[in-house]
Design an enzyme around this catalytic site. Structure first.
Site, short mmCIF file in Angstrom:
data_model
loop_
_atom_site.label_atom_id
_atom_site.label_comp_id
_atom_site.label_asym_id
_atom_site.label_seq_id
_atom_site.Cartn_x
_atom_site.Cartn_y
_atom_site.Cartn_z
CB CYS A 174 -4.71 -0.91 -1.89
SG CYS A 174 -5.75 -1.72 -3.14
CG HIS B 38 -1.16 0.03 -4.63
ND1 HIS B 38 -0.82 -0.87 -3.65
CD2 HIS B 38 -2.37 -0.37 -5.11
CE1 HIS B 38 -1.77 -1.79 -3.53
NE2 HIS B 38 -2.73 -1.50 -4.40
CD GLU C 76 2.44 0.30 -2.57
OE1 GLU C 76 1.84 -0.68 -3.06
OE2 GLU C 76 1.85 1.35 -2.22
#
Length: 314
Positions: A128, A240, A242
């Protein structure tokens, strides 16, 4: 400032120390609290790393050390000497390369380019904000993005057709993972800046990077969502991965397929880092710098976009 001779001298003894690396250590850049949603709750001279990035690296078999912002060039050269790759996380910043995480990313980007030219495989993964800062570093800090509406969007990826064989991520990707990524809304997008294909070409970003996948925002604006450097092990993800397993404040994808496919990006990155031969000369130094020396703080109750954060007093 980034003398090839100087870097050759400081790196040469490290590269020869080990034949293989099954104990990768990954540096994650810290960023200034000022640009975060919890800046009123902690000292403004603090920096932080969201714990979800640390957990993602650890789940793929790596250990983490924080790499701090606003340090000297010598500091960043020393960190590149010791770690096996760098992760530039998502977040916020002033979008310049003169301070904070923008400067840190630019310093490491320039050092890593030289290191890789010496046939010393040193990967960088940007997520990002990290995706955006890597692009800016490759064009001397220019701002190439357009405003867009890609907040809170879970999207499947659209693979640029000619990149299926060229892409380091996709050419060896298991077919079941590729099928999930290309057909199901499993990538979590939280950005208001987009890399349009027209800007990508007009600002000569296509000379350094390949655009691998694209997506559309809420207004059907097409933006690039994965980039890969043509000649370096540098990858940027606008989404993202994660968040799928470790963040719960937003409506991010948490299905088995979302978590399974997101895992691939970190597994790939850690495998790239295993190709790097850097190491800490003293185990005691490594132990003192590992993220384990710092506590996590639960910030989810502050309505943060993160559940847990590592704070550092700069």
């Amino acid at each position: 400032m980034y003398s090839l001779i100087f870097l050759t001298l400081i790196l040469s003894f490290v590269i020869k120390l080990t034949i293989c690396n099954e104990r990768p250590v990954i540096g994650i850049l810290t960023q200034e609290v000022y640009w975060s949603g919890f800046r009123k709750s902690v000292p403004l001279n603090s920096s932080y790393i969201a714990a979800s990035y640390v957990k993602s690296i650890e789940a793929s078999g790596g250990r983490v050390v924080p790499v701090f912002t606003n340090r000297t060039t010598k500091y960043y050269i020393d960190m590149v000497r010791k770690v096996n790759g760098i992760l530039v996380p998502g977040g916020g910043c002033a979008f310049n390369i003169s301070s904070g995480i923008g400067r840190s990313t630019n310093e490491i980007f320039q050092i890593a380019k030289i290191v890789n030219k010496l046939n010393d495989h040193f990967p960088i993964l940007g997520i990002c904000l990290g995706f955006e800062l890597l692009l800016m570093a490759s064009i001397k800090g220019k701002f190439p993005f357009s405003k867009c509406k890609a907040q809170n969007m879970n999207l499947p990826l659209t693979l640029v057709p000619e990149m299926e064989e060229k892409s380091v991520l996709f050419r060896n990707m298991p077919k079941d993972i590729q099928n999930i990524l290309l057909t199901k809304p499993v990538t979590a997008n939280h950005h208001i800046k987009c890399m349009r294909k027209t800007n990508f070409t007009s600002m000569d970003l296509d000379k350094f990077w390949n655009p691998i996948t694209v997506n559309e925002d809420k207004d059907n604006l097409t933006f690039i969502s994965i980039i890969e450097a043509k000649n370096y092990p540098f990858v940027g993800l606008q989404f993202h991965p994660e968040k799928n397993a470790y963040e719960w404040e937003k409506d991010d994808p948490h299905s088995w397929s979302a978590i399974y496919s997101a895992r691939y990006f970190f597994d790939w990155f850690i495998n790239e880092c295993r190709k790097n031969k850097h190491r800490y000369i003293k185990k005691s130094t490594l132990k003192n710098e590992l993220i384990y020396n710092y506590p996590t703080t639960y910030v989810g109750k502050m309505h943060s976009v993160f559940e847990q954060v590592y704070f550092f007093n700069e």
